[in-house]
Design an enzyme around this catalytic site. Structure first.
Site, PDB file in Angstrom:
ATOM      1  N   GLY A   1       8.786  28.831   8.759  1.00  0.00           N
ATOM      2  CA  GLY A   1       7.657  28.427   9.482  1.00  0.00           C
ATOM      3  C   GLY A   1       8.030  28.092  10.868  1.00  0.00           C
TER       4      GLY A   1
ATOM      5  N   SER B   1       9.806  29.741  13.052  1.00  0.00           N
ATOM      6  CA  SER B   1       9.919  31.164  13.872  1.00  0.00           C
ATOM      7  C   SER B   1      11.260  31.311  14.295  1.00  0.00           C
ATOM      8  CB  SER B   1       9.024  30.642  15.122  1.00  0.00           C
ATOM      9  OG  SER B   1       8.034  31.878  15.243  1.00  0.00           O
ATOM     10  N   SER B   2      12.222  31.244  13.419  1.00  0.00           N
ATOM     11  CA  SER B   2      13.371  31.540  13.553  1.00  0.00           C
ATOM     12  C   SER B   2      13.604  33.243  13.771  1.00  0.00           C
ATOM     13  CB  SER B   2      14.531  31.389  12.531  1.00  0.00           C
ATOM     14  OG  SER B   2      14.196  32.041  11.177  1.00  0.00           O
TER      15      SER B   2
ATOM     16  N   ASP C   1       4.496  31.997  19.054  1.00  0.00           N
ATOM     17  CA  ASP C   1       6.063  31.729  18.842  1.00  0.00           C
ATOM     18  C   ASP C   1       6.906  32.398  20.103  1.00  0.00           C
ATOM     19  OD1 ASP C   1       5.120  30.809  16.616  1.00  0.00           O
ATOM     20  OD2 ASP C   1       5.525  32.540  15.431  1.00  0.00           O
TER      21      ASP C   1
ATOM     22  N   ASN D   1       9.884  34.593   3.490  1.00  0.00           N
ATOM     23  CA  ASN D   1      10.276  35.831   4.398  1.00  0.00           C
ATOM     24  C   ASN D   1       9.239  36.787   4.781  1.00  0.00           C
ATOM     25  OD1 ASN D   1      11.429  38.281   5.286  1.00  0.00           O
ATOM     26  ND2 ASN D   1      13.516  37.795   4.774  1.00  0.00           N
ATOM     27  N   LYS D   2       8.810  36.586   5.947  1.00  0.00           N
ATOM     28  CA  LYS D   2       7.280  37.281   6.203  1.00  0.00           C
ATOM     29  C   LYS D   2       7.366  38.901   6.380  1.00  0.00           C
ATOM     30  CE  LYS D   2       7.213  33.321   8.227  1.00  0.00           C
ATOM     31  NZ  LYS D   2       8.081  32.287   7.746  1.00  0.00           N
TER      32      LYS D   2
END
Ligand code: ADP
Ligand code: MG
Length: 285
Positions: A83, A85-86, A130, A173-174
Site C-alpha cells: 500500500g 505504491s511501489s 500515487d 498484489n493488486k
C-alpha cells in the site's frame, strides 16, 4: 506525503533497440525485449511489466516509432504490495527514464498524467494520487492532489502533527487478483444505476462525482439520493442488468474490467455498493 523509500533506475541508452532490465534484488529476474514492440502482460504481473507500462506510456505520448534502446538496473527499497505504491514508483521511474533516454522533456504534471494512464496497462483501474505525489511532492509540505485538471496545492500541517506509517506486514498484489478492481467496478456500477434512476445518460457516466455535477447537487444531497436509490442488500448481476436494461454479456464486456467479468470475482458473486458509496462520500464531507 513523500517518504524516504524509493525506486532508483540507472540507465544507459544504447543503439541496439533492445531494452534490458536487471534488478539488484535477485528475486526479480532479468528481462529483455525489443523496445519498439512493447507488450504489457496483464495476466502475469511480473515486475518488468510495470516498467513496460511507463515505457509504453511515454512512447505513445510522443508517438515514438523508434525509441532508443536502454540498459537499466533497478534498485528499490519500498516494501512491495504493502500500500505504499511501489508499483507506481516503478511505473513513474520507468516513464522518467524513457523520457530522459529519448532526449524528451515534459512537465511533472504531464508525466504524472501519462504514468497514471499507463499503469492501467497492468490491469488495475487505479486513480492518479500515487503517480501524482511521486512527481509533485516537495520537501517541507504536504500536498492536496486534485484532478481534472491535475493540480497539487501545498497544505500546511498543524504544528506538532505526527503521521505514523506502519507496515502491517500483510501483502496484496493488486494486479494479481480482482480485489482492487472490484471496488472500482462497484463504484462504477453505482454511478450507472444512480444516473439511470435520475434520467441521466448513464452509459457515459463513470464516476460518482460526474453524477453530482450533472445533477447540480451538493455532496450532502448526494448522500440522501444514495440512501433513497439503493437498497442495502447486495445487487446480483441479473438485477443490475434489469435496472439498466442490458444483457449480462453487455455488463461483462462493456462495463466491467477484464478481471472482474467473472461473477466469481466477488467473494459471494454479488456487488455491494450502498455501504461503499456512502463511506466514500462521507470521507469527502
Ligand atoms: P503496491 O501497494 O506496493 O503498489 P502492487 O501490488 O500494486 O503494490 O505492486 C507491487 C508490485 O510492484 C510487485 O509485485 C512487483 O512486481 C513490483 N515492484 C515493487 N517494488 C519492486 C522492486 N524493487 N523491483 C521490482 N519490482 C518491484
Ligand atoms: Mg500499486
Amino acid at each position: 506525503m513523500a517518504i524516504e523509500q524509493d525506486i532508483l533506475i540507472a540507465v544507459e541508452p544504447v543503439n541496439t533497440q533492445v531494452v534490458q532490465l536487471a534488478n539488484t534484488n535477485p528475486l526479480y529476474l532479468d528481462f529483455s525485449t525489443s523496445v519498439n514492440n512493447i507488450h504489457v502482460n496483464k495476466t502475469k504481473p511480473v515486475w518488468h511489466n510495470y516498467f513496460l507500462c511507463g515505457l509504453k506510456g511515454v512512447q505513445e505520448h510522443f508517438g515514438l516509432n523508434s525509441s532508443t534502446g536502454m540498459n537499466c538496473l533497478l534498485d528499490g527499497t519500498i516494501p512491495p504490495s504493502s500500500g505504499l505504491s511501489s508499483s507506481s514508483a516503478l511505473v513513474c521511474c520507468a516513464g522518467l527514464v524513457t523520457l530522459t533516454a529519448n532526449g524528451k522533456t515534459l512537465s511533472k504534471v504531464e508525466l504524472a498524467e501519462i504514468c497514471t494512464k499507463s499503469e492501467r496497462y497492468i490491469g488495475t483501474e487505479g486513480g492518479g494520487m500515487d503517480q501524482s505525489i511521486s512527481f509533485l511532492a516537495e520537501e517541507g509540505t504536504a500536498k492536496l492532489i486534485e484532478f481534472s485538471p491535475l493540480r497539487a496545492t501545498d497544505v500546511r500541517l498543524p504544528s506538532g502533527a505526527a503521521f505514523v506509517i506502519a507496515n502491517s506486514c500483510v501483502e496484496m498484489n493488486k494486479a494479481a487478483t480482482s480485489h482492487y478492481n472490484i471496488r472500482v467496478m462497484e463504484c462504477r456500477l453505482a454511478t450507472k444505476l444512480l444516473s439511470k434512476s435520475k434520467g441521466l445518460e448513464w452509459k457515459k457516466m463513470l464516476k460518482l462525482q460526474d453524477v453530482e455535477a450533472k445533477l447540480g447537487v451538493s455532496l450532502k444531497e448526494m448522500l440522501t439520493i444514495v440512501e433513497e436509490v439503493f437498497h442495502p442488500e447486495p445487487y446480483s448481476g441479473e438485477e443490475i442488468c434489469t435496472c439498466l436494461g442490458i444483457s449480462l454479456e453487455e455488463l461483462r464486456t462493456q462495463i466491467l474490467s477484464q478481471n472482474t467479468q467473472d461473477g466469481e470475482c466477488t467473494s459471494d458473486g454479488v456487488f455491494h455498493f450502498k455501504k461503499l458509496v456512502l463511506c466514500k462520500m462521507s470521507m469527502c464531507l
